[in-house]
Design a protein around this motif. Structure first.
Motif, PDB file in Angstrom:
ATOM      1  N   ARG A  73       8.782  -1.495  -9.372  1.00 51.30           N
ATOM      2  CA  ARG A  73       9.705  -0.464  -9.864  1.00 51.30           C
ATOM      3  C   ARG A  73      10.019   0.563  -8.785  1.00 51.30           C
ATOM      4  O   ARG A  73      11.180   0.922  -8.552  1.00 51.30           O
ATOM      5  CB  ARG A  73       9.085   0.214 -11.076  1.00 51.30           C
ATOM      6  CG  ARG A  73       9.867   1.404 -11.634  1.00 51.30           C
ATOM      7  CD  ARG A  73       8.964   2.314 -12.442  1.00 51.30           C
ATOM      8  NE  ARG A  73       7.901   2.896 -11.610  1.00 51.30           N
ATOM      9  CZ  ARG A  73       6.781   3.414 -12.089  1.00 51.30           C
ATOM     10  NH1 ARG A  73       6.536   3.423 -13.390  1.00 51.30           N
ATOM     11  NH2 ARG A  73       5.872   3.916 -11.256  1.00 51.30           N
ATOM     12  N   ASP A  74       8.977   1.059  -8.115  1.00 49.38           N
ATOM     13  CA  ASP A  74       9.177   2.110  -7.122  1.00 49.38           C
ATOM     14  C   ASP A  74       9.965   1.607  -5.917  1.00 49.38           C
ATOM     15  O   ASP A  74      10.851   2.294  -5.406  1.00 49.38           O
ATOM     16  CB  ASP A  74       7.829   2.669  -6.670  1.00 49.38           C
ATOM     17  CG  ASP A  74       7.112   3.431  -7.772  1.00 49.38           C
ATOM     18  OD1 ASP A  74       7.756   3.744  -8.798  1.00 49.38           O
ATOM     19  OD2 ASP A  74       5.902   3.697  -7.614  1.00 49.38           O
ATOM     20  N   LEU A  75       9.651   0.409  -5.458  1.00 50.07           N
ATOM     21  CA  LEU A  75      10.312  -0.149  -4.278  1.00 50.07           C
ATOM     22  C   LEU A  75      11.791  -0.422  -4.516  1.00 50.07           C
ATOM     23  O   LEU A  75      12.609  -0.292  -3.598  1.00 50.07           O
ATOM     24  CB  LEU A  75       9.626  -1.446  -3.871  1.00 50.07           C
ATOM     25  CG  LEU A  75       8.256  -1.348  -3.213  1.00 50.07           C
ATOM     26  CD1 LEU A  75       7.550  -2.690  -3.249  1.00 50.07           C
ATOM     27  CD2 LEU A  75       8.387  -0.853  -1.770  1.00 50.07           C
ATOM     28  N   THR A  76      12.139  -0.819  -5.726  1.00 54.81           N
ATOM     29  CA  THR A  76      13.510  -1.266  -5.988  1.00 54.81           C
ATOM     30  C   THR A  76      14.368  -0.257  -6.737  1.00 54.81           C
ATOM     31  O   THR A  76      15.589  -0.420  -6.776  1.00 54.81           O
ATOM     32  CB  THR A  76      13.505  -2.577  -6.790  1.00 54.81           C
ATOM     33  OG1 THR A  76      12.880  -2.352  -8.063  1.00 54.81           O
ATOM     34  CG2 THR A  76      12.763  -3.676  -6.043  1.00 54.81           C
ATOM     35  N   ALA A  77      13.767   0.780  -7.310  1.00 52.29           N
ATOM     36  CA  ALA A  77      14.554   1.703  -8.134  1.00 52.29           C
ATOM     37  C   ALA A  77      14.211   3.171  -7.885  1.00 52.29           C
ATOM     38  O   ALA A  77      15.051   3.950  -7.431  1.00 52.29           O
ATOM     39  CB  ALA A  77      14.375   1.362  -9.618  1.00 52.29           C
ATOM     40  N   ASP A 129       0.800  -1.231   0.000  1.00 55.74           N
ATOM     41  CA  ASP A 129       0.000   0.000   0.000  1.00 55.74           C
ATOM     42  C   ASP A 129       0.830   1.278   0.000  1.00 55.74           C
ATOM     43  O   ASP A 129       0.269   2.375  -0.018  1.00 55.74           O
ATOM     44  CB  ASP A 129      -0.994   0.002   1.176  1.00 55.74           C
ATOM     45  CG  ASP A 129      -0.328   0.141   2.549  1.00 55.74           C
ATOM     46  OD1 ASP A 129       0.848   0.537   2.639  1.00 55.74           O
ATOM     47  OD2 ASP A 129      -1.012  -0.149   3.559  1.00 55.74           O
ATOM     48  N   GLY A 130       2.174   1.163   0.025  1.00 57.85           N
ATOM     49  CA  GLY A 130       3.011   2.346  -0.081  1.00 57.85           C
ATOM     50  C   GLY A 130       3.541   2.872   1.235  1.00 57.85           C
ATOM     51  O   GLY A 130       4.311   3.842   1.249  1.00 57.85           O
ATOM     52  N   THR A 131       3.179   2.261   2.364  1.00 61.41           N
ATOM     53  CA  THR A 131       3.712   2.709   3.658  1.00 61.41           C
ATOM     54  C   THR A 131       5.215   2.469   3.733  1.00 61.41           C
ATOM     55  O   THR A 131       5.962   3.298   4.258  1.00 61.41           O
ATOM     56  CB  THR A 131       3.004   1.980   4.815  1.00 61.41           C
ATOM     57  OG1 THR A 131       1.592   2.107   4.669  1.00 61.41           O
ATOM     58  CG2 THR A 131       3.423   2.567   6.149  1.00 61.41           C
ATOM     59  N   LEU A 137       1.036  -7.686  -6.024  1.00 59.58           N
ATOM     60  CA  LEU A 137       1.361  -6.264  -6.066  1.00 59.58           C
ATOM     61  C   LEU A 137       1.597  -5.884  -7.513  1.00 59.58           C
ATOM     62  O   LEU A 137       1.726  -6.747  -8.375  1.00 59.58           O
ATOM     63  CB  LEU A 137       2.570  -5.909  -5.191  1.00 59.58           C
ATOM     64  CG  LEU A 137       3.976  -6.304  -5.598  1.00 59.58           C
ATOM     65  CD1 LEU A 137       4.992  -5.616  -4.692  1.00 59.58           C
ATOM     66  CD2 LEU A 137       4.187  -7.802  -5.501  1.00 59.58           C
ATOM     67  N   SER A 138       1.643  -4.590  -7.802  1.00 59.13           N
ATOM     68  CA  SER A 138       1.734  -4.156  -9.188  1.00 59.13           C
ATOM     69  C   SER A 138       3.182  -4.076  -9.658  1.00 59.13           C
ATOM     70  O   SER A 138       4.110  -3.960  -8.856  1.00 59.13           O
ATOM     71  CB  SER A 138       1.083  -2.774  -9.345  1.00 59.13           C
ATOM     72  OG  SER A 138       1.864  -1.781  -8.689  1.00 59.13           O
TER      73      SER A 138
END
Length: 433
Positions: free
Chosen positions: A340-344, A286-288, A334-335
């Motif tokens: 992409r956002d979590l790893t880069a 969820d982005g937390t 998850l999308s």
């Protein structure tokens, strides 16, 4: 290089032209492609902000060459190495020694500095400016642990220098010594590994995160909490305005797996129960949680084949991080954009790497190409780390077909194992010279 018909994480199909070290253009470009990526997923190269490549001091576990080969084979194009080597990276001489070894890296790298009991802050913050990595709230892992008073001093100095503090948040005063006293005498996979999870309790992590955020807030420092394992700790960091990371082993494994893993599943912080794991996964989704990083900490099989009290803590993971996450995305957990956002994208922003983390004109050509339909079974013997084993044996992964670091191909499936020369270079603020 022209990569044609690639699918980005947001579903857009594009051509990507690479000139030298940078992405020259993204769009509908035409021309004869060097790589036809039809049906394949193109992601920005992953940034693993938490690795232990073991040099100097422990090259039998891992080297910059083997660790970075493993990173490239997993789509990771930048790593940040932590300071608990031998000697530890706590002064200019320690930094220079590690930087010389890091010239063997196949991927770009940053080098974190740390604080020990007899630290010299003027030396630490001489050139370069260090991020502070593996700083403990209590002495829980030998010479890289510091007490609460010294922690406050270090965080205050980091705030004055505008340096991010990466905190290993566990309060050793809250560890349950009785849990280890009552542990069984089994060895390796027969060891009573669950005793380690009881010993290093969830409360020890949560209280330490709260204290670290309190100190950071009081001094105005930027605090980043490493390898969070509890929903309570993640929420505490988020509410305090700190950033945090979760490791793949805490995301995909729980205490339910310890009967199979034994001492191979001993790490710091330890695995938590399945209910907590699921709650952590939800916060990743969820982005937390800001990013996923591996805490890649390889040990040999021989070192792990002992009792739970004696076994070293840590597991390899730099090569399997993105593959595990992409397999989870293919399962609908998850999308791709979140992967992409979590790893880069997020680690590039948090650790001030402005030319990394996105597939966009002008950025470094750090790229990894995946076939999302090629879901494979993870096998330790097929990985590139010196460890030769993985806690994710038998699980699904989507591995890259091709990995580029600043426009140079550092890994290609089916080609010879690795390239003939190292391509990696130093990045970030903590670079000398």
């Amino acid at each position: 290089m022209l990569i044609a018909n690639a699918t980005l994480a947001n579903g857009r199909t594009v051509d990507v032209r690479v000139e030298g070290e940078r992405i020259d253009a993204v769009g509908s470009l035409g021309g004869e492609p060097d790589v036809d990526a039809d049906g394949k997923l193109l992601l920005p190269g992953a940034i693993d902000a938490h690795v232990h490549f073991r040099e100097p001091g422990f090259p039998h576990k891992e080297t910059w060459e083997t660790g970075s080969r493993s990173a490239a084979a997993g789509g990771v194009t930048t790593v940040v190495d932590q300071p608990n080597t031998d000697p530890p990276t706590v002064d200019g001489a320690g930094f220079d020694g590690k930087a010389e070894l890091a010239r063997e890296s196949y991927v770009d790298y940053g080098i974190n500095g740390g604080v020990i009991e007899d630290w010299d802050p003027d030396e630490l913050f001489d050139r370069p400016l260090f991020a502070l990595g593996e700083v403990f709230l209590a002495d829980s892992t030998g010479e890289m642990g510091i007490d609460a008073e010294l922690f406050e001093e270090a965080v205050g100095r980091a705030a004055a220098e505008d340096v991010t503090v990466t905190v290993h948040a566990e309060d050793a005063t809250l560890f349950d010594e009785d849990a280890l006293s009552n542990a069984g005498e089994g060895v390796g996979r027969d060891a009573d590994a669950d005793a380690w999870s009881t010993y290093r309790s969830a409360d020890a992590e949560v209280r330490a995160i709260e204290r670290a955020c309190e100190v950071g807030s009081g001094s105005g420092a930027r605090v980043h909490v490493a390898h969070t394992t509890t929903p309570e700790g993640i929420d505490a960091a988020s509410e305090a305005g700190a950033t945090c990371e979760v490791c793949p082993h805490h995301l995909f494994l729980s205490r339910d797996d310890l009967d199979d893993l034994g001492t191979y599943g001993r790490m710091n912080p330890p695995l938590r129960n399945e209910e907590r794991r699921e709650a952590v996964f939800e916060r990743v989704r969820d982005g937390t949680v800001d990013l996923v990083a591996t805490d890649h900490a390889p040990h040999t099989r021989e070192e792990k084949e002992t009792g739970i009290r004696e076994a070293p803590s840590g597991v390899p993971g730099v090569e399997t991080m993105v593959p595990l996450l992409l397999a989870a995305a293919e399962r609908g957990e998850l999308s791709r954009e979140r992967v992409r956002d979590l790893t880069a994208t997020n680690p590039a922003r948090l650790f001030e790497l402005p030319r990394k983390g996105e597939v966009r004109e002008g950025m470094d050509a750090d790229l990894a190409l995946y076939d999302p339909e090629r879901v494979e079974t993870i096998r330790g013997e097929a990985l590139h780390s010196k460890a030769g084993w993985t806690p994710f044996e038998g699980r699904d992964g989507v591995f890259p077909e091709l990995t580029l670091v600043r426009g140079s191909v550092v890994y290609e499936r089916g080609e010879a194992d690795g390239k003939d020369e190292a391509f990696g270079g130093a990045v970030g603020r903590n670079v000398r010279g």
